[in-house]
Design a protein around this motif. Structure first.
Motif, PDB file in Angstrom:
ATOM      1  N   GLY A  79     -37.134  15.013  40.335  1.00 29.24           N
ATOM      2  CA  GLY A  79     -35.777  14.479  40.306  1.00 29.24           C
ATOM      3  C   GLY A  79     -34.765  15.524  40.727  1.00 29.24           C
ATOM      4  N   TRP A  80     -34.908  16.741  40.232  1.00 32.38           N
ATOM      5  CA  TRP A  80     -33.997  17.815  40.613  1.00 32.38           C
ATOM      6  C   TRP A  80     -34.089  18.083  42.113  1.00 32.38           C
ATOM      7  CZ3 TRP A  80     -29.682  19.845  39.915  1.00 32.38           C
ATOM      8  CH2 TRP A  80     -29.358  21.102  40.377  1.00 32.38           C
ATOM      9  N   PHE A  81     -35.293  18.030  42.657  1.00 29.97           N
ATOM     10  CA  PHE A  81     -35.454  18.240  44.100  1.00 29.97           C
ATOM     11  C   PHE A  81     -34.716  17.166  44.896  1.00 29.97           C
ATOM     12  CE2 PHE A  81     -37.569  17.229  48.081  1.00 29.97           C
ATOM     13  CZ  PHE A  81     -37.408  18.438  48.743  1.00 29.97           C
ATOM     14  N   TYR A  82     -34.869  15.908  44.511  1.00 26.09           N
ATOM     15  CA  TYR A  82     -34.193  14.833  45.244  1.00 26.09           C
ATOM     16  C   TYR A  82     -32.672  14.971  45.139  1.00 26.09           C
ATOM     17  CZ  TYR A  82     -38.746  12.487  45.556  1.00 26.09           C
ATOM     18  OH  TYR A  82     -40.045  12.169  45.823  1.00 26.09           O
ATOM     19  N   ILE A  83     -32.181  15.350  43.967  1.00 25.96           N
ATOM     20  CA  ILE A  83     -30.737  15.574  43.811  1.00 25.96           C
ATOM     21  C   ILE A  83     -30.282  16.696  44.728  1.00 25.96           C
ATOM     22  CG2 ILE A  83     -28.974  16.420  42.195  1.00 25.96           C
ATOM     23  CD1 ILE A  83     -30.534  14.804  40.002  1.00 25.96           C
TER      24      ILE A  83
END
Length: 176
Positions: A8-12
């Motif tokens: 999730g952090w990567f996609y953000i």
């Protein structure tokens, strides 16, 4: 659970990279100014090229995924963290890096911290050969709409933390 949080952090981070690229393409002046303040070549085409590269890398990370794009996102955010960290340590007169398309969003140590966190997320994503966002959404309930809402909330929260909080602090405002 950590894998889902890192993904999730990567996609953000990738979404923010696309947005920052669009802001630089729309108005390269703040980025050119930041580069010039650091003593780097700062012609308008350099800022535009940086913006286009951010869009391509961020969009590729989201739509294609994989080790290469994960590594590219990590490299870009490493450069951001280094640039902002050096600028802050040297107290360079940078009013904005251009990432948010405004001239009054001074970089802060929050930028460095979030960039380092993005490097960690992107390095993890590259190491596990992460999947594209569309492929990941296919496995989510309700067609991925709740997950997309989570990502949008994360992007909005980071924008407020990185763009508005330092600006308010510079004006002397303190949260109550």
């Amino acid at each position: 659970m950590l894998a889902g949080q890192m993904e999730g952090w990567f996609y953000i981070a990738a979404l923010l990279l696309v947005g920052a690229g669009f802001m630089k393409v729309r108005d390269p002046a703040p980025t050119s100014g930041a580069l010039a303040a650091a003593g780097l070549p700062a012609p308008r085409p350099a800022a535009l090229t940086l913006g286009v590269a951010e869009i391509v890398i961020g969009a590729g990370a989201l739509l294609v995924g994989g080790r290469w794009f994960g590594g590219a996102v990590a490299a870009v955010y490493s450069g951001f963290a280094g640039f902002v960290g050096v600028a802050l340590a040297r107290r360079l007169p940078i009013q904005s890096c251009g990432c948010f398309g405004r001239t009054d969003t001074p970089p802060s140590w929050l930028h460095v911290t979030s960039n380092v966190a993005a490097v960690a997320g992107a390095a993890w994503y590259a190491a596990v050969d992460g999947t594209s966002l569309p492929a990941m959404l296919a496995d989510q309930p309700l067609g991925g709409l709740p997950y997309l809402a989570f990502l949008a909330t994360g992007v909005a929260a980071l924008y407020l933390i990185l763009a508005e909080l330092p600006r308010l602090n510079a004006l002397g405002a303190r949260p109550t």
